[in-house]
Design a protein around this motif. Sequence first.
Motif, PDB file in Angstrom:
ATOM      1  N   ARG A  47      37.848   6.543   9.729  1.00 60.44           N
ATOM      2  CA  ARG A  47      37.512   7.852   9.193  1.00 60.44           C
ATOM      3  C   ARG A  47      38.797   8.666   9.101  1.00 60.44           C
ATOM      4  N   PRO A  48      38.836   9.706   8.251  1.00 58.17           N
ATOM      5  CA  PRO A  48      40.008  10.582   8.238  1.00 58.17           C
ATOM      6  C   PRO A  48      40.273  11.138   9.630  1.00 58.17           C
ATOM      7  N   GLN A  49      41.525  11.259   9.986  1.00 60.98           N
ATOM      8  CA  GLN A  49      41.893  11.652  11.335  1.00 60.98           C
ATOM      9  C   GLN A  49      41.462  13.069  11.692  1.00 60.98           C
ATOM     10  N   ASP A  50      41.157  13.893  10.687  1.00 63.01           N
ATOM     11  CA  ASP A  50      40.747  15.258  10.995  1.00 63.01           C
ATOM     12  C   ASP A  50      39.236  15.454  10.846  1.00 63.01           C
ATOM     13  N   THR A  51      38.474  14.360  10.721  1.00 65.75           N
ATOM     14  CA  THR A  51      37.026  14.431  10.569  1.00 65.75           C
ATOM     15  C   THR A  51      36.340  13.995  11.859  1.00 65.75           C
ATOM     16  N   PRO A  59      27.187  15.097  12.609  1.00 65.62           N
ATOM     17  CA  PRO A  59      28.594  15.144  13.001  1.00 65.62           C
ATOM     18  C   PRO A  59      28.855  16.117  14.145  1.00 65.62           C
ATOM     19  N   LEU A  60      29.795  15.769  14.996  1.00 68.45           N
ATOM     20  CA  LEU A  60      30.289  16.728  15.971  1.00 68.45           C
ATOM     21  C   LEU A  60      30.840  17.936  15.212  1.00 68.45           C
ATOM     22  N   GLY A  61      30.608  19.128  15.755  1.00 71.41           N
ATOM     23  CA  GLY A  61      31.070  20.341  15.101  1.00 71.41           C
ATOM     24  C   GLY A  61      30.018  21.009  14.242  1.00 71.41           C
ATOM     25  N   ALA A 197      42.005  12.364  15.651  1.00 65.02           N
ATOM     26  CA  ALA A 197      42.718  13.575  16.062  1.00 65.02           C
ATOM     27  C   ALA A 197      41.804  14.631  16.667  1.00 65.02           C
ATOM     28  N   VAL A 198      40.515  14.584  16.357  1.00 67.83           N
ATOM     29  CA  VAL A 198      39.632  15.680  16.769  1.00 67.83           C
ATOM     30  C   VAL A 198      38.443  15.257  17.626  1.00 67.83           C
ATOM     31  N   SER A 199      38.197  13.945  17.755  1.00 68.76           N
ATOM     32  CA  SER A 199      37.002  13.533  18.491  1.00 68.76           C
ATOM     33  C   SER A 199      37.146  12.133  19.046  1.00 68.76           C
ATOM     34  N   LEU A 217      32.267  12.988  21.545  1.00 68.04           N
ATOM     35  CA  LEU A 217      32.847  14.192  22.142  1.00 68.04           C
ATOM     36  C   LEU A 217      33.964  14.760  21.281  1.00 68.04           C
ATOM     37  N   LEU A 218      33.938  16.077  21.061  1.00 69.05           N
ATOM     38  CA  LEU A 218      35.079  16.740  20.445  1.00 69.05           C
ATOM     39  C   LEU A 218      36.237  16.755  21.435  1.00 69.05           C
ATOM     40  N   LYS A 219      37.458  16.767  20.930  1.00 67.48           N
ATOM     41  CA  LYS A 219      38.620  16.803  21.804  1.00 67.48           C
ATOM     42  C   LYS A 219      38.670  18.119  22.585  1.00 67.48           C
TER      43      LYS A 219
END
Length: 240
Positions: A47-51, A59-61, A197-199, A217-219
């Motif tokens: 997946r894209p690193q910022d997704t 989705p988380l978020g 990057a985010v999860s 989990l989100l970062k």
Amino acid sequence: MKPHLFAYALALATGVLSLTPFVTVHADPVAHDAGGSKSKTADQKRRPQDTPFAFRGIPLGITLDEFQAGPTVRATPIDSVPVCETDVIAGSLGMSLKTRESLTVACRWAHQRANGWAISRAVVDGTPAQDHMLRFARVSGQTTFRLYEMSFVIDEATAADLRHALADRYGVPRAGTHASASPSASSALPVYEWENAVSSITLSFLPVTRNATLVYLLKAPDAWVKSVVQQWKTSSFDAS
């Protein structure tokens, strides 16, 4: 994830949850976990690193309102709905339980029976999970709750199949071990983690119980929760 975060999620199952849903949505039938379904194309392996990662289209978020209004109930029976209230972290700070007027909210799926409401079973990799929890937080400066953790307890066989499915979808995981908290359990429990990057997604096997925990989990969740705690304490002090 931090052990206390998942412990908080499981603690809510012991009677804190108020079985009165805020909204009714349409549930999906038991189906194979889209978050763990085996991908056949190369572009699905990353997946894209910022997704943020998603569990079966959740989705988380995502906001609490989006979660409750959407058609993405992933539980059995098929008429399950999300049921949410103040979670135990907020309750320990003095926030009123059984309400959405809080800085943190925990949700589970439930269904109606002749004698009242009952907890439903989330469907993970096509199999009903033993327990589940979705947790939302409202950080300083925001009015909406956002999903930062999804936790599931699944059986060992489902976890083994899911590990291969997740590896096919997201690539080879980072493997390791966690020390067991139980004297009777193995001193090292196998853990597999996928992250961007985010999860992250963490699959932890528990050999003695023949179960596993699956956590999306989100970062930096600890920093998020700490900011919620500080926000509550500050507002309480100002009001006194």
